[in-house]
Design a protein around this motif. Structure first.
Motif, short mmCIF file in Angstrom:
data_model
loop_
_atom_site.label_atom_id
_atom_site.label_comp_id
_atom_site.label_asym_id
_atom_site.label_seq_id
_atom_site.Cartn_x
_atom_site.Cartn_y
_atom_site.Cartn_z
N ALA A 175 -1.85 19.11 12.97
CA ALA A 175 -1.20 18.85 14.27
C ALA A 175 0.30 18.59 14.12
CB ALA A 175 -1.89 17.67 14.95
N LEU A 176 0.84 18.82 12.93
CA LEU A 176 2.27 18.61 12.68
C LEU A 176 3.10 19.47 13.62
CD1 LEU A 176 4.46 17.36 10.77
CD2 LEU A 176 4.28 19.49 9.47
N GLN A 177 4.16 18.88 14.19
CA GLN A 177 5.08 19.63 15.04
C GLN A 177 6.47 19.56 14.44
OE1 GLN A 177 4.82 18.37 19.13
NE2 GLN A 177 2.61 18.65 19.18
N LEU A 178 7.14 20.72 14.39
CA LEU A 178 8.48 20.83 13.82
C LEU A 178 9.45 21.31 14.89
CD1 LEU A 178 7.53 22.71 10.52
CD2 LEU A 178 7.85 20.24 10.82
N ASN A 179 10.73 20.95 14.72
CA ASN A 179 11.74 21.47 15.64
C ASN A 179 12.25 22.81 15.13
OD1 ASN A 179 13.62 20.89 13.60
ND2 ASN A 179 14.38 19.04 14.60
N ASN A 180 13.29 23.33 15.78
CA ASN A 180 13.81 24.65 15.39
C ASN A 180 14.52 24.65 14.04
OD1 ASN A 180 16.04 23.23 16.22
ND2 ASN A 180 16.83 24.83 17.58
N LYS A 181 14.74 23.45 13.46
CA LYS A 181 15.32 23.34 12.12
C LYS A 181 14.26 23.02 11.07
CE LYS A 181 19.80 21.88 13.84
NZ LYS A 181 20.82 20.83 13.86
N ASN A 182 12.98 23.18 11.45
CA ASN A 182 11.84 22.89 10.58
C ASN A 182 11.79 21.44 10.12
OD1 ASN A 182 10.52 25.38 10.69
ND2 ASN A 182 11.87 26.23 9.14
N LYS A 183 12.17 20.53 11.00
CA LYS A 183 12.09 19.09 10.73
C LYS A 183 10.97 18.49 11.59
CE LYS A 183 15.66 19.27 8.02
NZ LYS A 183 15.52 19.17 6.60
N VAL A 184 10.31 17.48 11.06
CA VAL A 184 9.19 16.84 11.74
C VAL A 184 9.65 16.20 13.05
CG1 VAL A 184 7.46 15.02 11.59
CG2 VAL A 184 8.00 16.37 9.57
N THR A 185 8.92 16.52 14.13
CA THR A 185 9.12 15.85 15.41
C THR A 185 7.88 15.05 15.81
OG1 THR A 185 8.41 17.78 16.66
CG2 THR A 185 10.79 17.54 16.24
N LYS A 186 6.75 15.45 15.27
CA LYS A 186 5.49 14.75 15.54
C LYS A 186 4.56 14.95 14.35
CE LYS A 186 1.83 14.21 18.94
NZ LYS A 186 1.23 14.70 20.18
N ALA A 187 4.03 13.83 13.85
CA ALA A 187 3.12 13.87 12.70
C ALA A 187 1.98 12.88 12.94
CB ALA A 187 3.87 13.53 11.42
N PRO A 188 0.96 13.29 13.68
CA PRO A 188 -0.11 12.37 14.08
C PRO A 188 -0.82 11.68 12.92
CG PRO A 188 -0.25 14.39 15.36
CD PRO A 188 0.79 14.61 14.30
N ASP A 189 -1.04 12.37 11.82
CA ASP A 189 -1.75 11.74 10.70
C ASP A 189 -0.89 10.65 10.06
OD1 ASP A 189 -3.93 11.28 9.05
OD2 ASP A 189 -3.32 12.78 7.59
N MET A 190 0.39 10.91 9.88
CA MET A 190 1.30 9.89 9.33
C MET A 190 1.40 8.72 10.29
SD MET A 190 3.27 8.87 6.88
CE MET A 190 3.79 10.26 5.88
N ILE A 236 0.86 -1.18 0.00
CA ILE A 236 0.00 0.00 0.00
C ILE A 236 0.90 1.23 0.00
CG2 ILE A 236 -0.22 0.15 2.52
CD1 ILE A 236 -3.16 0.99 2.06
N VAL A 237 0.48 2.26 -0.70
CA VAL A 237 1.25 3.49 -0.82
C VAL A 237 0.56 4.59 -0.04
CG1 VAL A 237 2.13 5.25 -2.41
CG2 VAL A 237 2.07 2.84 -3.11
N CYS A 238 1.32 5.23 0.82
CA CYS A 238 0.84 6.41 1.54
C CYS A 238 1.32 7.61 0.73
CB CYS A 238 1.42 6.43 2.95
SG CYS A 238 0.93 7.85 3.93
N GLY A 239 0.41 8.39 0.21
CA GLY A 239 0.75 9.48 -0.71
C GLY A 239 1.59 10.57 -0.09
N GLU A 240 2.10 11.39 -0.95
CA GLU A 240 2.96 12.50 -0.55
C GLU A 240 2.20 13.57 0.22
OE1 GLU A 240 3.01 15.25 -4.45
OE2 GLU A 240 3.63 13.17 -4.75
N ASN A 241 2.93 14.39 0.94
CA ASN A 241 2.46 15.58 1.63
C ASN A 241 1.48 15.31 2.77
OD1 ASN A 241 2.82 18.37 1.86
ND2 ASN A 241 0.90 18.78 0.80
N VAL A 242 1.48 14.10 3.30
CA VAL A 242 0.62 13.79 4.45
C VAL A 242 1.03 14.66 5.64
CG1 VAL A 242 0.00 12.02 6.15
CG2 VAL A 242 0.05 11.46 3.71
N GLU A 266 8.81 19.03 -0.75
CA GLU A 266 8.48 19.60 0.56
C GLU A 266 8.65 18.57 1.68
OE1 GLU A 266 8.02 22.81 1.12
OE2 GLU A 266 8.30 23.11 -1.03
N ASP A 267 8.28 17.31 1.41
CA ASP A 267 8.46 16.26 2.41
C ASP A 267 9.94 16.08 2.74
OD1 ASP A 267 5.70 15.51 2.67
OD2 ASP A 267 5.86 14.38 0.80
N THR A 268 10.79 16.14 1.73
CA THR A 268 12.23 15.98 2.00
C THR A 268 12.75 17.15 2.82
OG1 THR A 268 12.88 16.95 -0.12
CG2 THR A 268 12.62 14.56 -0.03
#
Length: 115
Positions: free
Chosen positions: A33-48, A21-27, A72-74
């Protein structure tokens, strides 16, 4: 039918058919509720997290879940997040014509470069 109910049914169907199964891009990018650190990197992604955990609930060793990623995901570090948190082994990088953030066409070089 809600998106999560549909996704749950797809996970069950994938398990039943022993396929991928493929989970599409930009989830992560559209997760409110996405949370990012001070370098704009994912720290919490509830939907993913919910998508991967739902798949794993019905997965019993055959097939896999892979996550598509656009530019954008990268930039958000989604690959690192799903590998570190969930131990996923397969991603699909979107590259070239139709990739996000380039106006829908291949403008040469690396995709996603902003002017």
């Amino acid at each position: 039918m809600s998106d999560m109910l549909l996704y749950k049914k797809l996970c069950i169907l994938t398990y039943d058919r022993l396929s991928t199964i493929v989970c599409g891009e930009n989830v992560c990018g559209i997760d409110p509720a996405l949370q990012l650190n001070n370098k704009n990197k994912v720290t919490k992604a509830p939907d993913m997290d919910r998508r991967i955990e739902t798949y794993r609930r019905y997965h019993h060793g055959y097939g896999e879940i892979l996550v598509q990623m656009n530019v954008e995901d990268t930039r958000l570090g989604v690959a690192e997040y799903i590998i570190d948190k969930h131990g996923l082994e397969t991603i699909e990088l979107k590259w070239g014509q139709g990739a996000k953030c380039i106006g829908g066409g291949n403008q040469g070089g690396l995709t996603g470069t902003r002017a």
